[in-house]
Scaffold this motif. Structure first.
Motif, PDB file in Angstrom:
ATOM      1  N   SER A  28       0.809  -1.220   0.000  1.00 21.32           N
ATOM      2  CA  SER A  28       0.000   0.000   0.000  1.00 21.32           C
ATOM      3  C   SER A  28       0.845   1.275   0.000  1.00 21.32           C
ATOM      4  O   SER A  28       0.643   2.148  -0.826  1.00 21.32           O
ATOM      5  N   ALA A  29       1.770   1.378   0.918  1.00 23.98           N
ATOM      6  CA  ALA A  29       2.551   2.609   1.041  1.00 23.98           C
ATOM      7  C   ALA A  29       3.877   2.558   0.290  1.00 23.98           C
ATOM      8  O   ALA A  29       4.515   3.574   0.082  1.00 23.98           O
ATOM      9  N   LYS A  30       4.298   1.355  -0.077  1.00 25.86           N
ATOM     10  CA  LYS A  30       5.576   1.148  -0.778  1.00 25.86           C
ATOM     11  C   LYS A  30       6.783   1.521   0.070  1.00 25.86           C
ATOM     12  O   LYS A  30       7.861   1.782  -0.442  1.00 25.86           O
ATOM     13  N   ILE A  31       6.598   1.524   1.395  1.00 26.60           N
ATOM     14  CA  ILE A  31       7.701   1.820   2.314  1.00 26.60           C
ATOM     15  C   ILE A  31       7.393   1.175   3.653  1.00 26.60           C
ATOM     16  O   ILE A  31       6.235   0.984   4.011  1.00 26.60           O
ATOM     17  N   LEU A  32       8.437   0.837   4.394  1.00 22.53           N
ATOM     18  CA  LEU A  32       8.270   0.075   5.619  1.00 22.53           C
ATOM     19  C   LEU A  32       9.406   0.405   6.582  1.00 22.53           C
ATOM     20  O   LEU A  32      10.546   0.567   6.152  1.00 22.53           O
ATOM     21  N   LEU A  33       9.101   0.523   7.847  1.00 22.12           N
ATOM     22  CA  LEU A  33      10.117   0.719   8.877  1.00 22.12           C
ATOM     23  C   LEU A  33      10.415  -0.638   9.482  1.00 22.12           C
ATOM     24  O   LEU A  33       9.515  -1.302  10.008  1.00 22.12           O
ATOM     25  N   LEU A  34      11.678  -1.074   9.382  1.00 21.72           N
ATOM     26  CA  LEU A  34      12.043  -2.419   9.826  1.00 21.72           C
ATOM     27  C   LEU A  34      13.147  -2.402  10.872  1.00 21.72           C
ATOM     28  O   LEU A  34      14.065  -1.580  10.804  1.00 21.72           O
ATOM     29  N   PRO A  35      13.083  -3.364  11.804  1.00 23.72           N
ATOM     30  CA  PRO A  35      14.181  -3.503  12.762  1.00 23.72           C
ATOM     31  C   PRO A  35      15.382  -4.140  12.076  1.00 23.72           C
ATOM     32  O   PRO A  35      15.235  -5.027  11.232  1.00 23.72           O
ATOM     33  N   LEU A  36      16.550  -3.671  12.414  1.00 22.59           N
ATOM     34  CA  LEU A  36      17.776  -4.264  11.886  1.00 22.59           C
ATOM     35  C   LEU A  36      18.265  -5.349  12.831  1.00 22.59           C
ATOM     36  O   LEU A  36      17.824  -5.444  13.967  1.00 22.59           O
ATOM     37  N   GLY A  37      19.181  -6.162  12.333  1.00 23.09           N
ATOM     38  CA  GLY A  37      19.772  -7.205  13.160  1.00 23.09           C
ATOM     39  C   GLY A  37      19.004  -8.510  13.168  1.00 23.09           C
ATOM     40  O   GLY A  37      19.426  -9.479  13.774  1.00 23.09           O
ATOM     41  N   ARG A  38      17.884  -8.548  12.495  1.00 21.47           N
ATOM     42  CA  ARG A  38      17.070  -9.762  12.441  1.00 21.47           C
ATOM     43  C   ARG A  38      17.450 -10.611  11.224  1.00 21.47           C
ATOM     44  O   ARG A  38      17.733 -11.788  11.350  1.00 21.47           O
ATOM     45  N   VAL A  39      17.443 -10.013  10.041  1.00 21.09           N
ATOM     46  CA  VAL A  39      17.821 -10.683   8.804  1.00 21.09           C
ATOM     47  C   VAL A  39      19.100 -10.065   8.242  1.00 21.09           C
ATOM     48  O   VAL A  39      19.907 -10.743   7.640  1.00 21.09           O
ATOM     49  N   TRP A  40      19.258  -8.779   8.446  1.00 19.77           N
ATOM     50  CA  TRP A  40      20.444  -8.067   7.994  1.00 19.77           C
ATOM     51  C   TRP A  40      20.707  -6.894   8.913  1.00 19.77           C
ATOM     52  O   TRP A  40      19.862  -6.504   9.712  1.00 19.77           O
ATOM     53  N   SER A  41      21.890  -6.333   8.774  1.00 21.30           N
ATOM     54  CA  SER A  41      22.254  -5.065   9.397  1.00 21.30           C
ATOM     55  C   SER A  41      22.495  -4.088   8.247  1.00 21.30           C
ATOM     56  O   SER A  41      22.338  -4.459   7.079  1.00 21.30           O
ATOM     57  N   ALA A  42      22.881  -2.873   8.558  1.00 21.94           N
ATOM     58  CA  ALA A  42      23.140  -1.894   7.501  1.00 21.94           C
ATOM     59  C   ALA A  42      24.352  -1.056   7.862  1.00 21.94           C
ATOM     60  O   ALA A  42      24.559  -0.711   9.027  1.00 21.94           O
ATOM     61  N   VAL A  43      25.145  -0.741   6.859  1.00 22.06           N
ATOM     62  CA  VAL A  43      26.244   0.200   7.022  1.00 22.06           C
ATOM     63  C   VAL A  43      25.771   1.523   6.448  1.00 22.06           C
ATOM     64  O   VAL A  43      25.352   1.595   5.282  1.00 22.06           O
ATOM     65  N   LYS A  44      25.806   2.563   7.287  1.00 17.36           N
ATOM     66  CA  LYS A  44      25.374   3.910   6.888  1.00 17.36           C
ATOM     67  C   LYS A  44      26.605   4.705   6.455  1.00 17.36           C
ATOM     68  O   LYS A  44      27.584   4.796   7.195  1.00 17.36           O
ATOM     69  N   VAL A  45      26.521   5.272   5.243  1.00 15.10           N
ATOM     70  CA  VAL A  45      27.633   6.029   4.674  1.00 15.10           C
ATOM     71  C   VAL A  45      27.076   7.363   4.183  1.00 15.10           C
ATOM     72  O   VAL A  45      25.973   7.415   3.633  1.00 15.10           O
ATOM     73  N   GLN A  46      27.854   8.444   4.356  1.00 13.62           N
ATOM     74  CA  GLN A  46      27.384   9.730   3.852  1.00 13.62           C
ATOM     75  C   GLN A  46      27.206   9.643   2.342  1.00 13.62           C
ATOM     76  O   GLN A  46      27.838   8.861   1.654  1.00 13.62           O
ATOM     77  N   GLU A  47      26.287  10.433   1.838  1.00 10.47           N
ATOM     78  CA  GLU A  47      25.786  10.318   0.470  1.00 10.47           C
ATOM     79  C   GLU A  47      26.868  10.297  -0.608  1.00 10.47           C
ATOM     80  O   GLU A  47      26.873   9.406  -1.472  1.00 10.47           O
ATOM     81  N   HIS A  48      27.753  11.248  -0.585  1.00  7.10           N
ATOM     82  CA  HIS A  48      28.736  11.372  -1.672  1.00  7.10           C
ATOM     83  C   HIS A  48      29.580  10.109  -1.797  1.00  7.10           C
ATOM     84  O   HIS A  48      29.718   9.542  -2.886  1.00  7.10           O
ATOM     85  N   ASP A  49      30.165   9.664  -0.701  1.00  4.89           N
ATOM     86  CA  ASP A  49      30.983   8.449  -0.727  1.00  4.89           C
ATOM     87  C   ASP A  49      30.130   7.205  -0.946  1.00  4.89           C
ATOM     88  O   ASP A  49      30.546   6.266  -1.625  1.00  4.89           O
ATOM     89  N   GLY A  50      28.940   7.200  -0.378  1.00  3.70           N
ATOM     90  CA  GLY A  50      28.063   6.044  -0.512  1.00  3.70           C
ATOM     91  C   GLY A  50      27.607   5.807  -1.932  1.00  3.70           C
ATOM     92  O   GLY A  50      27.567   4.665  -2.401  1.00  3.70           O
ATOM     93  N   LEU A  51      27.262   6.874  -2.642  1.00  6.48           N
ATOM     94  CA  LEU A  51      26.839   6.716  -4.029  1.00  6.48           C
ATOM     95  C   LEU A  51      27.980   6.190  -4.892  1.00  6.48           C
ATOM     96  O   LEU A  51      27.777   5.338  -5.763  1.00  6.48           O
ATOM     97  N   ALA A  52      29.181   6.678  -4.640  1.00  4.54           N
ATOM     98  CA  ALA A  52      30.337   6.191  -5.401  1.00  4.54           C
ATOM     99  C   ALA A  52      30.611   4.724  -5.080  1.00  4.54           C
ATOM    100  O   ALA A  52      30.858   3.916  -5.978  1.00  4.54           O
ATOM    101  N   ALA A  53      30.548   4.359  -3.799  1.00  4.54           N
ATOM    102  CA  ALA A  53      30.816   2.976  -3.397  1.00  4.54           C
ATOM    103  C   ALA A  53      29.737   2.027  -3.910  1.00  4.54           C
ATOM    104  O   ALA A  53      30.028   0.873  -4.242  1.00  4.54           O
ATOM    105  N   ALA A  54      28.503   2.500  -3.999  1.00 10.24           N
ATOM    106  CA  ALA A  54      27.404   1.647  -4.455  1.00 10.24           C
ATOM    107  C   ALA A  54      27.641   1.128  -5.866  1.00 10.24           C
ATOM    108  O   ALA A  54      27.200   0.026  -6.208  1.00 10.24           O
TER     109      ALA A  54
END
Length: 139
Positions: A28-54
């Protein structure tokens, strides 16, 4: 493509303690708030470096343009430690778009999940960030 999206939605829903809740929000909303650490974790990177690394890694990657961050979904047991980044685990939540959301506005996938369970390899991510930092120092 629809089978991949369905498989990816099911994979995302596994991260929610209530799969019906996940299914409702993804459809319905096409977005969801999920807890981390259950199936995956996430590495947060600032936008400029993150877009290049992606562009240098395989696996699911979310871009949050409003927060100017990129989130790389990694294994829950990922060993991580890299300057100006943060490993988000079981005390954190992440806004996750439906797998079909690949453009702004709002959080969207740079590289959506395919439903297979593939996550970003932290060694690849670290190498991409190191290469980016070294290229910046050479200029």
């Amino acid at each position: 493509m629809p089978d991949t999206v369905t498989a990816a939605e099911a994979w995302i829903a596994r991260a929610d303690p209530d799969a019906a809740h996940a299914d409702l929000w993804l459809r319905s909303a096409k977005i969801l708030l999920l807890p981390l650490g259950r199936v995956w974790s996430a590495v947060k990177v600032q936008e400029h470096d993150g877009l290049a690394a992606a562009a240098e890694v395989s696996g699911p990657v979310i871009h949050d343009p409003a927060g100017r961050r990129v989130f790389f979904l990694v294994p829950t047991n990922a060993g991580w430690g890299y300057p100006a980044t943060e490993l988000l685990g079981d005390t954190c939540w992440l806004t996750v778009p439906a797998p079909s959301v690949t453009e702004p506005p709002g959080p969207h996938w740079i590289s959506p999940p395919d439903g297979s369970g593939l996550l970003v390899d932290v060694r690849q991510l670290r190498a991409a960030l190191v290469a980016r930092a070294e290229a910046g120092q050479a200029q």
